[in-house]
Enzyme design. Sequence first.
Site, PDB file in Angstrom:
ATOM      1  N   THR A 179     -14.029  56.932  23.053  1.00  0.00           N
ATOM      2  CA  THR A 179     -15.220  56.550  23.827  1.00  0.00           C
ATOM      3  C   THR A 179     -14.786  56.297  25.204  1.00  0.00           C
ATOM      4  O   THR A 179     -15.767  56.732  26.060  1.00  0.00           O
ATOM      5  CB  THR A 179     -15.109  54.855  23.386  1.00  0.00           C
ATOM      6  OG1 THR A 179     -15.354  54.964  21.955  1.00  0.00           O
ATOM      7  CG2 THR A 179     -16.465  54.261  24.226  1.00  0.00           C
ATOM      8  N   ASP A 180     -13.488  56.583  25.646  1.00  0.00           N
ATOM      9  CA  ASP A 180     -13.222  56.755  26.958  1.00  0.00           C
ATOM     10  C   ASP A 180     -13.564  58.112  27.406  1.00  0.00           C
ATOM     11  O   ASP A 180     -14.287  58.452  28.492  1.00  0.00           O
ATOM     12  CB  ASP A 180     -11.661  56.607  27.463  1.00  0.00           C
ATOM     13  CG  ASP A 180     -11.322  55.051  27.623  1.00  0.00           C
ATOM     14  OD1 ASP A 180     -12.121  54.553  28.026  1.00  0.00           O
ATOM     15  OD2 ASP A 180      -9.979  54.996  27.537  1.00  0.00           O
ATOM     16  N   ILE A 181     -13.264  59.205  26.560  1.00  0.00           N
ATOM     17  CA  ILE A 181     -13.571  60.667  27.021  1.00  0.00           C
ATOM     18  C   ILE A 181     -15.206  60.702  26.940  1.00  0.00           C
ATOM     19  O   ILE A 181     -15.709  61.627  28.126  1.00  0.00           O
ATOM     20  CB  ILE A 181     -13.072  61.340  25.815  1.00  0.00           C
ATOM     21  CG1 ILE A 181     -11.646  61.242  25.507  1.00  0.00           C
ATOM     22  CG2 ILE A 181     -13.325  62.988  26.209  1.00  0.00           C
ATOM     23  CD1 ILE A 181     -10.740  61.851  26.846  1.00  0.00           C
TER      24      ILE A 181
END
Length: 407
Positions: A179-181
């Site tokens: 999700t960060d990426i």
Amino acid sequence: MSGALSHIRVLDLSRVLAGPWAGQIFGDLGAEVIKVERPGSGDDTRHWGPPYVKDAEGNDSREAAYFQSANRNKQSVTLDFTQPEGQRLVRELVQNCDVLLENFKVGGLAAYGLDYATLNAINPRLIYCSITGFGQNGPYAKRAGYDFMIQGLGGLMSLTGKPDGEEGAGPMKVGVALTDILTGLYATVGVLAALNQREQSGLGQHIDVALLDVQVACLANQAMNYLNTGVSPKRLGNAHPNIVPYQDFPSADGDFIIAVGNDGQFRKLCEVAGLPALADDPRFSSNKARVAHRAELIPLLRQATVFKTTAQWVSLLEQAGVPCGPINDLAQVFADPQVLARGLRIDMPNSLGSSTPQVASPLRLSETPVQYRNAPPLLGEHTEQVLSRHLGLSAEQITALRAAGVL
């Protein structure tokens, strides 16, 4: 040859992963990226080890491998903007920057006079990208957001893991902070769109990117399955909710993947597996039928796949035009002939007197290729260089700022 964004300067106030990932993409594309970090400690991920980068003598440095994944092609400046003098320096840097990236809590930078409204008044062309867990509004806006909790809250973990009733069943997060990426990628797209709009309007804008928004958006077909039926999809392990067979199968020496995308490929699979009658069986002759009769088909195929090795299956199925592949660990990934041919591992000289291994950018631009100019920087490595070049500070002024704890 100049990078595609070599005319852009980015002030990166972000830390950990989503914001730095976006900043690294800009750096790879040629932008000048100035990473502002806390004096003495820096980005949290500098300390997220082991493992650590080796120095010239082969010993562990203080540079965690995690930090190296998202911070190449940047200049590190230590600057304490909780102090008035540090705030002044950031505002002066902003005057000559095109983009600002930040991932503080909602309203967190307003206390320092570094919020969008304040900086927009200083530089109306500034594109100010805020990355938060939940966005700038809504009942959760002031909460901190981390990838793991967003994978749970945003539905991804309800879709990942073994089905109920199987050994080891239960929700499972993805093995990287996906999700960060993805949020870093969406932030990059948003900034590029704003840069393009600025060419027409002459004005910057505020970009509000939230991990939760990104996670829900990236539920893709699973979200549409729910929205069209009102039924929440269940965990299927490695199986696909809409395509069969599209999952892992056991081989004589491990496991491999078969990814049948149409009825013609299924027929070829049945022929290679020595089960041609399955292709004409009305329970399996169409994808719709195979999805309905998944529980009957998969055991029949699994009984056949265990008699050949993964390499044998991959060879036979590739020749037949059936999508398939092994399940590699990372040692096998970086030894794979295609990965080697694409140059997906690079090694960059660093300031420790050694080299830093990196995963290459997947972007391949024919006229303005990605440039690997600098390994991820040491904490504060470029403080003097940036402040003297961009703000005209003298060595004496920089020394005084250090003595005051601003740098």
